[in-house]
Motif scaffolding. Structure first.
Motif, short mmCIF file in Angstrom:
data_model
loop_
_atom_site.label_atom_id
_atom_site.label_comp_id
_atom_site.label_asym_id
_atom_site.label_seq_id
_atom_site.Cartn_x
_atom_site.Cartn_y
_atom_site.Cartn_z
N VAL A 118 -62.22 -15.39 4.44
CA VAL A 118 -63.65 -15.67 4.56
C VAL A 118 -64.47 -15.09 3.40
O VAL A 118 -65.20 -15.82 2.72
CB VAL A 118 -64.21 -15.10 5.90
N ILE A 119 -64.36 -13.79 3.16
CA ILE A 119 -65.29 -13.12 2.24
C ILE A 119 -65.20 -13.70 0.83
O ILE A 119 -66.22 -14.12 0.25
CB ILE A 119 -65.03 -11.59 2.22
N VAL A 120 -64.01 -13.70 0.27
CA VAL A 120 -63.87 -14.13 -1.13
C VAL A 120 -64.12 -15.63 -1.30
O VAL A 120 -64.78 -16.04 -2.27
CB VAL A 120 -62.51 -13.68 -1.70
N PRO A 121 -63.65 -16.52 -0.41
CA PRO A 121 -64.03 -17.92 -0.56
C PRO A 121 -65.54 -18.14 -0.59
O PRO A 121 -66.04 -18.92 -1.41
CB PRO A 121 -63.40 -18.59 0.67
N LEU A 122 -66.28 -17.47 0.28
CA LEU A 122 -67.74 -17.59 0.27
C LEU A 122 -68.33 -17.10 -1.05
O LEU A 122 -69.22 -17.74 -1.64
CB LEU A 122 -68.35 -16.81 1.43
N ARG A 123 -67.84 -15.98 -1.51
CA ARG A 123 -68.36 -15.40 -2.74
C ARG A 123 -68.00 -16.27 -3.96
O ARG A 123 -68.83 -16.46 -4.86
CB ARG A 123 -67.82 -13.98 -2.93
N LEU A 124 -66.80 -16.81 -3.99
CA LEU A 124 -66.39 -17.66 -5.11
C LEU A 124 -67.25 -18.93 -5.17
O LEU A 124 -67.59 -19.41 -6.26
CB LEU A 124 -64.92 -18.03 -4.98
N ARG B 73 -59.47 -22.19 3.71
CA ARG B 73 -60.07 -21.27 2.75
C ARG B 73 -60.67 -22.02 1.56
O ARG B 73 -61.79 -21.71 1.12
CB ARG B 73 -59.03 -20.24 2.31
N SER B 74 -59.94 -22.99 1.05
CA SER B 74 -60.48 -23.77 -0.06
C SER B 74 -61.67 -24.61 0.39
O SER B 74 -62.63 -24.81 -0.37
CB SER B 74 -59.40 -24.65 -0.68
N GLU B 75 -61.63 -25.11 1.62
CA GLU B 75 -62.76 -25.89 2.12
C GLU B 75 -64.00 -25.02 2.25
O GLU B 75 -65.12 -25.44 1.91
CB GLU B 75 -62.41 -26.51 3.47
N ALA C 73 -64.96 -14.68 -11.46
CA ALA C 73 -63.93 -15.15 -10.54
C ALA C 73 -62.69 -14.27 -10.59
O ALA C 73 -62.07 -13.99 -9.54
CB ALA C 73 -63.56 -16.61 -10.84
N MET C 74 -62.31 -13.82 -11.78
CA MET C 74 -61.12 -12.98 -11.88
C MET C 74 -61.30 -11.70 -11.07
O MET C 74 -60.38 -11.25 -10.37
CB MET C 74 -60.80 -12.65 -13.34
N GLY C 75 -62.47 -11.11 -11.15
CA GLY C 75 -62.74 -9.90 -10.37
C GLY C 75 -62.63 -10.14 -8.88
O GLY C 75 -62.13 -9.28 -8.14
N GLU C 76 -63.09 -11.30 -8.42
CA GLU C 76 -63.00 -11.62 -7.00
C GLU C 76 -61.54 -11.78 -6.57
O GLU C 76 -61.15 -11.32 -5.50
CB GLU C 76 -63.77 -12.91 -6.70
N PHE C 77 -60.74 -12.43 -7.41
CA PHE C 77 -59.32 -12.58 -7.07
C PHE C 77 -58.61 -11.23 -7.06
O PHE C 77 -57.76 -10.97 -6.21
CB PHE C 77 -58.64 -13.56 -8.02
#
Length: 329
Positions: free
Chosen positions: A176-182, A41-43, A129-133
């Motif tokens: 997938v979704i949030v890592p891409l968006r971040l 996920r981090s990658e 970023a906070m909203g995404e988390f």
């Protein structure tokens, strides 16, 4: 996981204390991060940042690294809580934290890592970023609630649609979704709306593969106990498909066994059920379903990445995502 991300996590987490009880607490916080993990996920987040134009060694890259550390901390506190909820035996090839230290201490360590996750998000300083988390936590918790509720209530009258809704919430957003968006946000770019349908399909394929691996994988490379989903009574595409056409007597024995607490399940009956699943064609069905979901997700992801700043890195994202949906370990 990249070594620099583990370094940032260790930078956040306290290390030493003169009081032995708190020194023990600090060791609990570092336990799951120290066990490693693939860092998928981090990658994906860091590749997304590069694809959207973030140069390594830049201040934006440092922010992306902190977001990567935050998503790894998310993964670790969620796994501690998930292992408690499922009464799991193992995590990453070692006993689960609550098996080593008891439920109260493990739960408290998970809560603390949750707080350190927010500290990493703050260090990143990325607008949005906070909203995404928050979105990630809300959706993951909803999916987890569905999963746990079905187990607690003994509900097996479920469709493929029910299963897909659960895994798209529980797995797709944080995988997938949030890592891409971040990654896009770290570059100061508005994330593509296509990341959501791409991630929903890829996340479903990823989870179905995990369900298959839980029944078939080599124990040495999997990192979790083989057949643990059956012991925990997990609702998977495999079991739901099998139940829809299984002989009545097998259905009766299966439902009777699944109604028993984990510690009271009969290992011989679990082995028989595993044989039924392997012989039924339901595992092959799940593999084909994962292939279809994966192909759909990759198509959407190609469209989402069509005009990014670094096409070469976009190709790496697609390669990584394809590995999600074809993995064997």
């Amino acid at each position: 996981m990249r070594p620099e991300l583990l370094g940032l996590i260790y930078e956040l987490l306290p290390e030493t204390h003169s009081r032995p009880e708190l020194q023990h607490f600090y060791s609990l916080l570092r336990d799951y991060p120290a066990r490693g993990g693939k860092g998928l996920r981090s990658e994906l987040l860091l590749l997304s940042a590069r694809a959207h134009g973030v140069a390594e060694q830049s201040s934006q890259w440092q922010s992306a690294l902190w977001l990567g550390a935050a998503i790894e901390l998310f993964q670790n506190w969620v796994l501690i809580h998930d292992d408690i909820a499922d009464d799991s035996e193992e995590r990453r090839g070692q006993p689960a934290l609550h098996r080593l230290h008891g439920l109260p201490l493990a739960l408290n360590a998970g809560d603390a890592l949750h707080a350190y996750m927010w500290a990493a998000v703050e260090r990143a300083g990325v607008p949005g970023a906070m909203g995404e988390f928050l979105e990630m936590i809300h959706r993951t918790a909803e999916g987890q609630h569905l999963d746990l509720t079905w187990v607690a209530s003994g509900e097996w009258q479920l469709s493929e649609t029910d299963y897909l809704e659960m895994v798209r919430l529980k797995t797709a957003y944080y995988t997938v979704i949030v890592p891409l968006r971040l990654g896009a946000l770290a570059a100061g770019t508005v994330p593509s709306p296509l990341f959501t349908p791409a991630g929903e399909a890829l996340g479903a394929a990823f989870q179905i593969r995990d369900d298959v691996l839980n029944l078939l994988a080599d124990a040495g490379g999997y990192g979790k106990e083989i057949g643990g989903d059956l012991l925990e009574g997990k609702r998977t595409l495999i079991t739901l498909h099998w139940l829809s056409g299984a002989p009545p007597e097998q259905q009766r024995l299966f439902l009777h066994e699944m109604a028993r607490p984990r510690g009271e399940k009969d290992p011989q009956m679990i082995a028989r059920i595993l044989d039924w699943l392997r012989e039924s064609g339901s595992i092959d069905y799940a593999q084909r379903f994962a292939d279809e979901q994966g192909a759909d997700g990759l198509t959407e992801l190609r469209r989402a990445l069509m005009n990014v700043a670094q096409p070469e890195t976009a190709a790496q994202i697609l390669q990584l995502a394809e590995g999600y949906v074809t993995r064997r370990a």
